[in-house]
Design an enzyme around this catalytic site. Structure first.
Site, PDB file in Angstrom:
ATOM      1  N   LYS A  35       0.271   1.878  10.310  1.00  0.00           N
ATOM      2  CA  LYS A  35      -0.865   1.894   9.387  1.00  0.00           C
ATOM      3  C   LYS A  35      -2.064   1.205  10.041  1.00  0.00           C
ATOM      4  O   LYS A  35      -1.910   0.210  10.755  1.00  0.00           O
ATOM      5  CB  LYS A  35      -0.464   1.171   8.088  1.00  0.00           C
ATOM      6  N   SER A  67      -2.214   2.790  -1.030  1.00  0.00           N
ATOM      7  CA  SER A  67      -3.129   2.971   0.083  1.00  0.00           C
ATOM      8  C   SER A  67      -2.460   3.487   1.359  1.00  0.00           C
ATOM      9  O   SER A  67      -3.143   3.916   2.285  1.00  0.00           O
ATOM     10  CB  SER A  67      -3.827   1.633   0.385  1.00  0.00           C
ATOM     11  N   SER A  85       1.283  -0.108  -2.918  1.00  0.00           N
ATOM     12  CA  SER A  85       0.772   0.776  -1.860  1.00  0.00           C
ATOM     13  C   SER A  85       1.815   1.293  -0.874  1.00  0.00           C
ATOM     14  O   SER A  85       1.492   2.090  -0.009  1.00  0.00           O
ATOM     15  CB  SER A  85      -0.339   0.073  -1.075  1.00  0.00           C
TER      16      SER A  85
END
Length: 495
Positions: free
Chosen positions: A78, A158, A182
């Protein structure tokens, strides 16, 4: 053997050790898949050369027979994790061109375990969002589609890039972070497994901060076994993070017996929300029946302060964000606005932050600054902190009664269409976190596991919440649920 990029971590690890494949072959298969899936917009910084270099090193280690846990396994990272010499932008314009001089502890732990980083994954800006629509890189598209419908769907947020990449077999697994859901919400939207460990299990050092008392890193994988393997590699005490727990990391994979006979599974009545879709209720009931069939004891429980969790979260998280994001000023790194003649330092801050932050980040910074202001600190921020304590006590009471894990839905719906909720009231988007935020507020471990498909053929997820520091037991309960569900569906390739 299926296509190499379609393997999970456990299968690929076993194949590597048996000499049936090489890290180079696995990595090349993933790099090809990434190239073909540009339309999904999951990967935003590509590190093919670095990946092949690390794959070659992994193959050399494997040949010597001294391979660590994740040696040679290609994964995605990420964009919130700082990676030395590789762009780390947190999905924001304000960190344009930022190349860290250091490696985050979690990504370093994975490198030390032999993992091969394929590149950086798209995400909501500064991890603020539930649909991956706030990213400077543009929307991520969910590889799943509704039956007979080509409308692009959100992968959740997210960690949307991570979820989409794992679901589409672009990598064997990926890192995510979870501040209010998330990891778990995108996992539920994409038919993957995502675990948020206990707060303090994984170091936060080198992860771009959103809300420091809530943020926690975790893996996003194709199975519970893979989650156990990767979580063990990511975890561990870090003296550079004062909130990191100085506890030994258990062998999570060894705990996966699938035997949950006699375990007490709590079903919280407060999670039966008004207007909850019938499909979500049916999924929950199916999950309860499966746990019962596996020999668990089902107990109705009460978590009375659940209804205050979302408002408390949306006071605490923006307050911490406004403080954390104050450091982005255009002075030392990242984006700096062009100034007019005569502009001073104040104008530079204003213009840089106005250009560098997107609307959702600006909204949360404004909310956070407001609730921390002298006139409203007690009315909002202090009150929210008190509610947080009560939510934590609710869980402590339930666990003290002998409950081993709590079963709930992971999300209030299946994946929705891109753009469907951006025009709505922002609170409608925030409601996506309704089943997940309590876990962050209480610092507990939570895992999302695929529970089945809805009428449109989209995945739905179930959530299990565990006792603090008992991820091994939580993973085993999730493993039993995974075995009972038998979820094998994959998105049909359209990209």
């Amino acid at each position: 053997m299926s296509k190499l990029n379609e393997l999970g971590l456990a299968e690929a690890r076993d194949a590597l050790r048996a000499g049936e494949t090489t890290s180079k072959d696995l990595t090349e298969a993933c790099l090809t898949a990434i190239e073909e899936a540009g339309v999904l917009n999951a990967f935003v910084h590509h590190t093919a050369d670095l990946a092949l270099e690390r794959a070659a090193a992994a193959d050399a280690r494997l040949a010597q027979g001294a391979a660590p846990a994740m040696c040679g396994l290609p994964i995605g990272m990420k964009d919130l994790f700082c990676t030395k010499g590789v762009a780390s932008q947190a999905g924001s314009r304000i960190l344009e061109g930022f190349l860290p001089e250091y490696e985050s502890t979690v990504s370093q732990n994975l490198v030390d375990a032999g993992a091969v980083m394929l590149g950086k994954l798209n995400m909501d800006e500064f991890a603020m969002g539930s649909s991956n629509e706030t990213s400077i890189y543009g929307d991520v598209i969910n590889p799943w589609r509704r039956k007979d419908d080509e409308k692009p769907l959100t992968p959740g947020g997210s960690s949307g890039g991570s979820a989409a990449a794992v679901a589409a077999d672009l990598c064997l697994a990926a890192t995510g972070t979870d501040t209010g859901g998330s990891i778990r919400q995108p996992a539920a939207f994409t038919g993957t497994v995502g675990i948020k460990p206990t707060y303090g299990r994984c170091s936060r050092w080198g992860i771009v901060a959103f809300a420091s008392s809530l943020d926690q890193a975790g893996p996003m994988t194709k199975s519970v076994r893979d989650a156990a393997i990767m979580l063990e590699a990511m975890s561990g005490h870090d003296p550079k993070d004062s909130t990191s727990a100085d506890l030994a990391v258990p062998d999570f994979e060894a705990a996966l017996s699938g035997d949950i006979r006699g375990k007490k599974i709590g079903i919280p009545k407060e999670y039966r929300m008004d207007g909850m879709p019938d499909e979500i209720e049916a999924l929950w009931q199916t999950g309860i029946a499966m746990m019962k069939d596996a020999g668990a004891e089902i107990i109705d429980i009460s978590l009375p302060h659940t209804k205050y969790a979302l408002p408390a979260y949306y006071v605490i998280a923006p307050a911490e964000a406004s403080s954390n994001l104050a450091r982005y000023d255009g002075v030392r790194y990242g984006h700096r606005a062009k100034l007019d003649q005569g502009d001073g330092i104040t104008e530079m801050y204003e213009k840089t932050r106005a250009e560098g932050f997107g609307p959702e980040v600006q909204r949360r910074v404004m909310v956070g600054t407001y609730v921390l202001s002298a006139g409203f600190y007690d009315a909002y921020y202090n009150r929210a902190r008190k509610v947080r304590t009560l939510i934590k006590q609710d869980f402590e009471t339930v666990f003290a009664q002998g409950v081993d894990a709590i079963l709930t839905p992971a999300t209030p719906s299946a994946a929705f269409g891109l753009g469907e909720m951006t025009d709505a009231d922002p609170v409608a988007m925030y409601l996506n976190d309704i089943f997940t935020v309590t876990v962050n507020l209480a610092g507990l471990p939570g895992i999302a596991v695929p529970g089945g498909l809805d009428a449109n053929g989209l995945p739905l997820g179930l959530q299990l919440i565990g006792r603090p520091w008992e991820e091994a037991e939580l993973l085993n309960t999730a493993y039993a649920l995974e075995q009972a569900v038998g979820f094998v569906a994959k998105p049909q390739k359209w990209w």
